[in-house]
Design a protein around this motif. Structure first.
Motif, PDB file in Angstrom:
ATOM      1  N   PRO A 164      29.020  16.132  33.989  1.00 45.30           N
ATOM      2  CA  PRO A 164      28.758  14.969  33.132  1.00 45.30           C
ATOM      3  C   PRO A 164      29.787  14.877  32.015  1.00 45.30           C
ATOM      4  CG  PRO A 164      27.182  16.709  32.676  1.00 45.30           C
ATOM      5  CD  PRO A 164      27.970  17.155  33.871  1.00 45.30           C
ATOM      6  N   THR A 165      29.958  13.684  31.486  1.00 45.19           N
ATOM      7  CA  THR A 165      30.875  13.438  30.373  1.00 45.19           C
ATOM      8  C   THR A 165      30.151  12.618  29.306  1.00 45.19           C
ATOM      9  OG1 THR A 165      31.727  11.457  31.472  1.00 45.19           O
ATOM     10  CG2 THR A 165      32.920  13.519  31.858  1.00 45.19           C
ATOM     11  N   ALA A 166      30.748  12.596  28.121  1.00 48.50           N
ATOM     12  CA  ALA A 166      30.148  11.867  27.004  1.00 48.50           C
ATOM     13  C   ALA A 166      31.246  11.322  26.109  1.00 48.50           C
ATOM     14  CB  ALA A 166      29.215  12.772  26.199  1.00 48.50           C
ATOM     15  N   SER A 167      30.935  10.199  25.453  1.00 44.68           N
ATOM     16  CA  SER A 167      31.847   9.559  24.498  1.00 44.68           C
ATOM     17  C   SER A 167      31.059   9.245  23.231  1.00 44.68           C
ATOM     18  CB  SER A 167      32.436   8.268  25.075  1.00 44.68           C
ATOM     19  OG  SER A 167      33.142   8.546  26.282  1.00 44.68           O
ATOM     20  N   VAL A 168      31.703   9.501  22.096  1.00 40.14           N
ATOM     21  CA  VAL A 168      31.068   9.293  20.796  1.00 40.14           C
ATOM     22  C   VAL A 168      31.958   8.377  19.968  1.00 40.14           C
ATOM     23  CG1 VAL A 168      30.152  10.380  18.713  1.00 40.14           C
ATOM     24  CG2 VAL A 168      30.026  11.589  20.899  1.00 40.14           C
ATOM     25  N   MET A 169      31.357   7.299  19.463  1.00 33.69           N
ATOM     26  CA  MET A 169      32.052   6.351  18.600  1.00 33.69           C
ATOM     27  C   MET A 169      31.497   6.506  17.190  1.00 33.69           C
ATOM     28  SD  MET A 169      34.216   3.834  18.262  1.00 33.69           S
ATOM     29  CE  MET A 169      34.555   2.484  17.137  1.00 33.69           C
ATOM     30  N   LEU A 170      32.374   6.823  16.228  1.00 30.11           N
ATOM     31  CA  LEU A 170      31.965   7.065  14.853  1.00 30.11           C
ATOM     32  C   LEU A 170      32.500   5.963  13.955  1.00 30.11           C
ATOM     33  CD1 LEU A 170      32.677  10.904  14.518  1.00 30.11           C
ATOM     34  CD2 LEU A 170      30.538   9.779  15.144  1.00 30.11           C
ATOM     35  N   ASN A 171      31.641   5.480  13.072  1.00 30.43           N
ATOM     36  CA  ASN A 171      32.042   4.540  12.031  1.00 30.43           C
ATOM     37  C   ASN A 171      31.933   5.269  10.701  1.00 30.43           C
ATOM     38  OD1 ASN A 171      32.760   2.273  10.622  1.00 30.43           O
ATOM     39  ND2 ASN A 171      30.742   1.307  10.748  1.00 30.43           N
ATOM     40  N   LEU A 190      27.015  19.996  30.450  1.00 30.54           N
ATOM     41  CA  LEU A 190      28.070  19.238  29.786  1.00 30.54           C
ATOM     42  C   LEU A 190      28.909  20.189  28.948  1.00 30.54           C
ATOM     43  CD1 LEU A 190      29.476  16.605  29.005  1.00 30.54           C
ATOM     44  CD2 LEU A 190      27.761  16.302  27.201  1.00 30.54           C
ATOM     45  N   SER A 191      30.202  20.226  29.252  1.00 26.07           N
ATOM     46  CA  SER A 191      31.118  21.079  28.517  1.00 26.07           C
ATOM     47  C   SER A 191      31.681  20.332  27.315  1.00 26.07           C
ATOM     48  CB  SER A 191      32.262  21.546  29.421  1.00 26.07           C
ATOM     49  OG  SER A 191      33.212  22.275  28.687  1.00 26.07           O
ATOM     50  N   ALA A 192      32.026  21.094  26.285  1.00 28.37           N
ATOM     51  CA  ALA A 192      32.594  20.470  25.086  1.00 28.37           C
ATOM     52  C   ALA A 192      33.942  19.820  25.383  1.00 28.37           C
ATOM     53  CB  ALA A 192      32.745  21.504  23.974  1.00 28.37           C
ATOM     54  N   ARG A 193      34.637  20.272  26.411  1.00 28.04           N
ATOM     55  CA  ARG A 193      35.918  19.664  26.769  1.00 28.04           C
ATOM     56  C   ARG A 193      35.737  18.272  27.352  1.00 28.04           C
ATOM     57  NH1 ARG A 193      39.075  24.752  29.710  1.00 28.04           N
ATOM     58  NH2 ARG A 193      39.014  26.168  27.893  1.00 28.04           N
ATOM     59  N   ASN A 194      34.557  17.970  27.852  1.00 29.59           N
ATOM     60  CA  ASN A 194      34.293  16.665  28.464  1.00 29.59           C
ATOM     61  C   ASN A 194      33.694  15.667  27.481  1.00 29.59           C
ATOM     62  OD1 ASN A 194      35.195  17.671  30.929  1.00 29.59           O
ATOM     63  ND2 ASN A 194      33.145  18.298  31.567  1.00 29.59           N
ATOM     64  N   VAL A 195      33.754  15.967  26.191  1.00 28.24           N
ATOM     65  CA  VAL A 195      33.231  15.067  25.153  1.00 28.24           C
ATOM     66  C   VAL A 195      34.417  14.489  24.401  1.00 28.24           C
ATOM     67  CG1 VAL A 195      31.757  14.847  23.127  1.00 28.24           C
ATOM     68  CG2 VAL A 195      31.124  16.428  24.963  1.00 28.24           C
ATOM     69  N   THR A 196      34.445  13.169  24.254  1.00 33.10           N
ATOM     70  CA  THR A 196      35.518  12.464  23.560  1.00 33.10           C
ATOM     71  C   THR A 196      34.937  11.810  22.314  1.00 33.10           C
ATOM     72  OG1 THR A 196      36.618  12.010  25.668  1.00 33.10           O
ATOM     73  CG2 THR A 196      37.299  10.709  23.748  1.00 33.10           C
ATOM     74  N   VAL A 197      35.632  11.997  21.194  1.00 27.24           N
ATOM     75  CA  VAL A 197      35.190  11.451  19.910  1.00 27.24           C
ATOM     76  C   VAL A 197      36.306  10.580  19.352  1.00 27.24           C
ATOM     77  CG1 VAL A 197      34.372  11.965  17.579  1.00 27.24           C
ATOM     78  CG2 VAL A 197      33.760  13.479  19.475  1.00 27.24           C
ATOM     79  N   VAL A 198      35.970   9.322  19.011  1.00 30.19           N
ATOM     80  CA  VAL A 198      36.925   8.394  18.396  1.00 30.19           C
ATOM     81  C   VAL A 198      36.265   7.788  17.167  1.00 30.19           C
ATOM     82  CG1 VAL A 198      38.083   7.846  20.564  1.00 30.19           C
ATOM     83  CG2 VAL A 198      36.126   6.487  19.850  1.00 30.19           C
ATOM     84  N   ASP A 199      37.101   7.266  16.244  1.00 32.58           N
ATOM     85  CA  ASP A 199      36.570   6.611  15.047  1.00 32.58           C
ATOM     86  C   ASP A 199      36.636   5.107  15.204  1.00 32.58           C
ATOM     87  OD1 ASP A 199      39.249   6.130  14.877  1.00 32.58           O
ATOM     88  OD2 ASP A 199      39.561   7.128  12.953  1.00 32.58           O
ATOM     89  N   GLN A 200      36.306   4.380  14.131  1.00 31.52           N
ATOM     90  CA  GLN A 200      36.244   2.922  14.208  1.00 31.52           C
ATOM     91  C   GLN A 200      37.613   2.293  14.388  1.00 31.52           C
ATOM     92  OE1 GLN A 200      35.641   4.738  11.581  1.00 31.52           O
ATOM     93  NE2 GLN A 200      36.438   3.842   9.684  1.00 31.52           N
TER      94      GLN A 200
END
Length: 577
Positions: free
Chosen positions: A177-184, A210-220
């Motif tokens: 599994p993968t995950a994406s995080v959008m931060l404002n 879910l591995s931490a390598r498969n998590v993507t974090v971006v800002d606004q």
């Protein structure tokens, strides 16, 4: 006469009665002006108290989105509740209305949550499909993760998207599994590598496989934040290790400043410590061989002895049986031993050497070799070296003229500081520790300001407030001394009398209405006064008795003809004197 003296009215009551009569005799315009002035003074004082009073506000909600903040402020305006808006979406209301307002806003559904959580699973429909149930569960996890991430101070809002592949029975077809995080983020705030790493591990720990390598974090702004954490990990940096080093340095700084500040005062000592900490984990195995030692204390590993007989010797032989297995009989002739052989030496077979026999003997002995195997595992976080720098401010000492000036420390005092710091930090020369103590004047180091300088600084920094207060004070003083005081002075104006003159004489010399009143009363008391004058008494006593007699006669006159007495008092008040 004694009874008249005992029944005399106290002076303070007489003054109060006179003031009351004078106030009643004042014109209406003066009465109105007096009351208006008193009301103005009271209003100014109350206004100053209200103006200087700081209202006690308490935080109602914090970290609100703009939409929620607008809805809450609109609701507060409808409820007529005063509020204040601070930085970071903080809304404050009076402290005595906080809980009441929260309950009323909660009844209206404010503030609204940014997303749904596991409450989505509370209203599951009967007969829902497995796919829809899985989608609701995934939405619930995303909403809960977004709420948790929004609890970070720098994050205003967050959205989480999780991609969970369909499970397969074949191992080769399974996908992670993968995950994406959008931060404002709030304006002007950023996340460091440790916080980003925390978000990565928070999301990865909440989703199975879910591995931490498969998590993507971006800002606004679309900046990839998860790459910063990857760079730190690639460089071998660990926030916990950096925090441990910082903690060690801070502890040493506190210890150094804590032992020097009681001597030189707070703010007169600055210390910085640099710690070199080794976080490498080392495992070491060593094998050591020592030189051969003498045979006696050495352990024998193996021994081999080979013996051979010469040509003249006879080997035991015969038919196998009991006779050949019997031990040999005693020798009947002397045996000639080989050179170097001691008497009674026998072969390994037990047969003694013959006369003409020769023995060839080989002795091979193997000894154990000394060997030491050592396995060592060094701990992590070993303090390898300390470097400390200490700066001490000049002392403020009076000179010959009595002026306080900064004075450097002596060499002995610096040496004492050096010794104290060494003992405090655990100075170790073998470890390579270094220490540098410097005595210098701090920037802005000046003798304490005098009272005049403090007053000038306070006036210059609070000029606006002081002007406002001065103007208000002038207005109050004008009302008090320009309006109220003249009116009150006219009301409370006492009768004129000389300090060294007796009351009776003052009443007679006044020439005004009081004098006339006492004169009228004196005419009726002439007989008594004449009788007193005939007696040989003290003049002061005569005057006192005459005054009391006139006063009593005046009272009787007032009782007999009140209108005339009132007219006399009215003329007295209206007079210019």
């Amino acid at each position: 006469m004694a009874d008249l003296a005992d029944n005399a009215t106290p002076p303070w009551r007489t003054r109060v009665n006179e003031a009351s009569d004078r106030f009643k005799a004042l014109p209406n315009n003066k009465k109105i002006l007096l009351f208006a002035a008193l009301a103005a003074v009271f209003s100014v004082i109350v206004g100053l108290l209200i103006l200087n009073r700081t209202p006690d506000y308490k935080v109602l909600f914090a970290n609100l989105a703009d939409r929620d903040g607008g809805q809450i402020t609109a609701a507060l305006q409808q409820m007529n509740v005063p509020y204040q808006i601070g930085a970071g979406g903080v809304i404050s209301v009076p402290s005595d209305k906080v809980y009441d307002v929260r309950l009323k806003l909660a009844a209206q559904g404010l503030p609204k949550a940014g997303g749904v959580g596991f409450e989505l699973m509370d209203n599951q429909k009967f007969g829902i499909s497995q796919f829809a149930e899985q989608v609701n569960y995934q939405r619930a996890i995303e909403g809960e993760l977004a709420r948790t991430i929004e609890a970070i101070g720098a994050v205003e809002s967050a959205r989480v998207h999780i991609a969970i592949p369909k499970q397969s029975v074949f191992v080769r077809d399974q996908q992670q599994p993968t995950a994406s995080v959008m931060l404002n983020l709030y304006p002007g705030r950023v996340l460091d590598g440790g916080q980003i790493s925390g978000i990565l591990h928070l999301v990865s720990s909440s989703v199975p496989n879910l591995s931490a390598r498969n998590v993507t974090v971006v800002d606004q702004d679309g900046n990839l934040l998860s790459s910063q954490s990857d760079v730190n990990n690639a460089a071998g940096l660990d926030q916990r290790q950096l925090g441990y080093v910082h903690q060690i340095e801070s502890d040493f700084v506190k210890r150094i400043e804590g032992i020097l500040e009681p001597i030189f005062g707070k703010g007169n000592v600055r210390a910085q410590v640099t710690a070199n900490v080794d976080f490498s984990e080392v495992e070491q195995t060593s094998e050591t061989f020592r030189p051969n030692s003498t045979p006696n204390p050495s352990a024998t590993r193996s021994q081999q002895i080979v013996e051979k007989l010469g040509s003249g010797s006879s080997l035991p032989g015969g038919v196998p049986g009991a006779l050949s297995n019997q031990p040999p009989s005693a020798a009947s002739a002397p045996i000639t031993l080989p050179p170097g052989a001691a008497p009674g030496t026998a072969t390994l077979s037990g047969q003694p050497l013959g006369q003409n026999g020769a023995l060839e003997r080989q002795l091979i002995t193997n000894y154990e070799v000394d060997k030491t195997i050592q396995h060592t595992k060094l701990p992590k976080g070993v303090l390898k070296r300390l470097s400390a720098a200490v700066v001490v401010n000049y002392r403020l000492m009076p000179d010959r003229n009595g002026e306080v000036k900064p004075t450097p420390l002596t060499a002995q005092e610096i040496q004492q500081i050096n010794n104290l710091v060494r003992e405090t930090m655990g100075y170790n020369t073998e470890r390579g520790d270094t220490l540098n103590v410097v005595n210098a004047a701090f920037a802005g180091n000046a003798p304490p300001a005098t009272l005049q300088e403090k007053v000038v600084d306070y006036v210059s920094s609070n000029a606006t407030d002081l002007v406002k207060y001065v103007l208000l004070a002038i207005a109050v003083l004008y009302l008090l001394f320009g309006v109220v005081r003249p009116i009150v002075r006219d009301v409370l104006k006492p009768a004129k009398s000389d300090k060294g003159q007796q009351p009776g004489a003052a009443g007679e010399e006044a020439g005004g209405a009081p004098g006339r009143l006492l004169a009228v009363a004196g005419e009726e008391g002439e007989a008594g006064a004449a009788a007193v004058e005939e007696a040989n008494l003290d003049p002061r006593e005569l005057q006192r008795r005459q005054y009391m007699s006139n006063l009593e006669a005046a009272r009787e006159l007032v009782k007999a003809d009140p209108r005339m007495a009132a007219q006399i008092i009215k003329e007295w008040i209206s007079s210019d004197e």
